[in-house]
Scaffold this active site. Structure first.
Site, PDB file in Angstrom:
ATOM      1  N   ASP A   1       0.799  -1.231   0.000  1.00 30.31           N
ATOM      2  CA  ASP A   1       0.000   0.000   0.000  1.00 30.31           C
ATOM      3  C   ASP A   1       0.834   1.285   0.000  1.00 30.31           C
ATOM      4  OD1 ASP A   1      -2.070  -1.749   0.170  1.00 30.31           O
ATOM      5  OD2 ASP A   1      -2.724  -1.185   2.175  1.00 30.31           O
TER       6      ASP A   1
ATOM      7  N   ASP B   1       1.738   3.006   2.480  1.00 34.55           N
ATOM      8  CA  ASP B   1       1.054   3.995   3.315  1.00 34.55           C
ATOM      9  C   ASP B   1       1.732   4.238   4.666  1.00 34.55           C
ATOM     10  OD1 ASP B   1       0.457   1.511   4.309  1.00 34.55           O
ATOM     11  OD2 ASP B   1      -1.667   1.904   4.615  1.00 34.55           O
TER      12      ASP B   1
HETATM   13  O1  F6P Z   1      -2.513  -3.890   3.771  1.00 33.04           O
HETATM   14  C1  F6P Z   1      -2.239  -4.572   2.613  1.00 33.04           C
HETATM   15  C2  F6P Z   1      -3.496  -5.052   1.941  1.00 33.04           C
HETATM   16  O2  F6P Z   1      -3.068  -5.673   0.771  1.00 33.04           O
HETATM   17  C3  F6P Z   1      -4.539  -3.972   1.662  1.00 33.04           C
HETATM   18  O3  F6P Z   1      -4.288  -3.215   0.522  1.00 33.04           O
HETATM   19  C4  F6P Z   1      -5.792  -4.790   1.564  1.00 33.04           C
HETATM   20  O4  F6P Z   1      -6.917  -4.018   1.873  1.00 33.04           O
HETATM   21  C5  F6P Z   1      -5.589  -5.833   2.600  1.00 33.04           C
HETATM   22  O5  F6P Z   1      -4.190  -6.001   2.719  1.00 33.04           O
HETATM   23  C6  F6P Z   1      -6.252  -7.152   2.276  1.00 33.04           C
HETATM   24  O6  F6P Z   1      -6.012  -8.018   3.321  1.00 33.04           O
HETATM   25  P1  F6P Z   1      -6.436  -9.559   3.357  1.00 33.04           P
HETATM   26  O7  F6P Z   1      -5.523 -10.316   2.475  1.00 33.04           O
HETATM   27  O8  F6P Z   1      -6.285  -9.950   4.775  1.00 33.04           O
HETATM   28  O9  F6P Z   1      -7.829  -9.610   2.873  1.00 33.04           O
END
Ligand code: F6P
Length: 338
Positions: A143, A145
């Site tokens: 991200d 971020d």
């Molecule tokens: O924080 C990284 C990320 O890839 C985000 O962009 C996304 O919203 C989230 O993880 C998805 O997480 P998971 O694989 O737990 O659904």
């Protein structure tokens, strides 16, 4: 009364002999390159390394093994994380962290390197404070971020994955003269959406940073996003608030039925794949820097990169502040999509 715990912590901090390493939260390409760099730099400097499996969960359940240089052979090119990862609810509770600390004592680990995103570094910060325990973080998230670093491990690879996928979608979009909403990851940050949009020559990016300021979809339609082209590509950052690409497409179908709309959600494909050279180099530099930082007695900082220089960013800054997006890029995108 003598406080034995305080004395223990004091003595332990005097000399770091053994480093524990873990990856936590969403995986990101380049995490393996970072694990390799941390392990090899530590061994090079005469330190022991222990690999902790499945993030903070492995700390609670003692899934820990000693790492030698060959444990990290042949992984620099692999996506994912050989240490596995998890999102651990128990570590959010004091009882969970107490259990983790017991395991750390049992394993005689003197410091931790945590590779992960904001949630993982928030956990690291709380634990480091509660137990006065040395932790250095590496920013591992697609991200991008985290505040205080120009870029994070995995971001460049994810961006390239997005570009590769959307170049393919463009072929069909233009053949059918369609409008495509393409959802990319980044719950709270539009770096992937905005830079991805510039890189693929998209018409627009709908990003979280300006959701509350303008109705981005309305603006887009008002400005005539079709312009001179017969197909359009709009990148949308995932969101529960706007409904992401599906939410946008539903609105268009209702409000502007003249458009032939399609949706593609790129999803977890963005998290996989072999890391780019940029991510491998970044992860290698940051991994080495994590050990240097611990040996320099740095504590509770994230390794960042600013203008190609390694910097130490206190956890409080890295996770607390919103990393600003460069708004000039919105203008660049607008100009180039005429
Ligand atoms: O924080 C990284 C990320 O890839 C985000 O962009 C996304 O919203 C989230 O993880 C998805 O997480 P998971 O694989 O737990 O659904």
């Amino acid at each position: 009364m003598i406080n034995f715990v305080a004395i223990y912590i004091y003595i332990r901090n005097m000399a770091i002999k053994c480093i524990g390493i873990l990856t936590s939260g969403g995986d990101a390409p380049g995490m393996n390159a970072a694990i390799r760099a941390v392990t090899r730099t530590a061994i090079y400097n005469g330190l022991e390394v222990k690999g902790i499996y499945r993030g903070y969960r492995g700390l609670l359940t003692d899934e820990i093994i000693p790492f030698q240089t060959n444990n990290v052979s042949n992984i620099i090119q692999q996506g994912g994380t050989i240490l596995k990862t998890a999102r651990c609810q128990e570590f959010r509770e004091p009882e969970g962290r107490e259990q983790a600390y017991k395991v750390i004592q049992k394993e005689e680990i003197d410091a931790l390197v945590v590779i992960g995103g904001d949630g993982s570094l928030s956990g690291a910060r709380v634990f480091a404070q509660e137990y006065n325990f040395p932790i250095v973080g590496l920013p591992g998230t697609i991200d991008n971020d985290l505040y205080g670093t120009d870029t994070t491990i995995g971001y460049d690879t994810a961006l390239n994955t997005i570009v590769e996928a959307i170049d393919k979608i463009r072929d069909t979009a233009s053949s059918h003269e369609r409008l495509f909403f393409i959802e990319v990851m980044g719950r709270d940050a539009g770096f992937l959406a905005l830079n991805g949009a510039i890189a693929v020559g998209a018409e627009a990016a709908i990003i979280p940073e300006i959701w509350t300021e303008v109705d981005q979809l309305e603006e887009l339609i008002k400005n005539g996003f079709r312009k001179t082209k017969n197909s359009s590509i709009v990148l949308v950052a995932e969101s529960e608030i706007t409904g992401g690409a599906i939410g946008m497409a539903e609105r268009v179908k209702k409000e502007y039925p003249q458009y032939d709309v399609r949706v593609t959600i790129l999803g977890h494909i963005q998290r996989g794949g072999s890391p780019t050279a940029t991510d491998r180099i970044l992860a290698s530099r940051m991994g080495e820097a994590a050990i240097t930082a611990l040996m320099e007695d740095q504590r509770n900082v994230m390794i960042g990169i600013q203008n190609d220089n390694i910097v130490y960013v206190p956890f409080s800054k890295a996770i607390k502040k919103d990393k600003p997006i460069n708004r000039d890029l919105l203008n660049t995108l607008r100009i180039l999509s005429i």
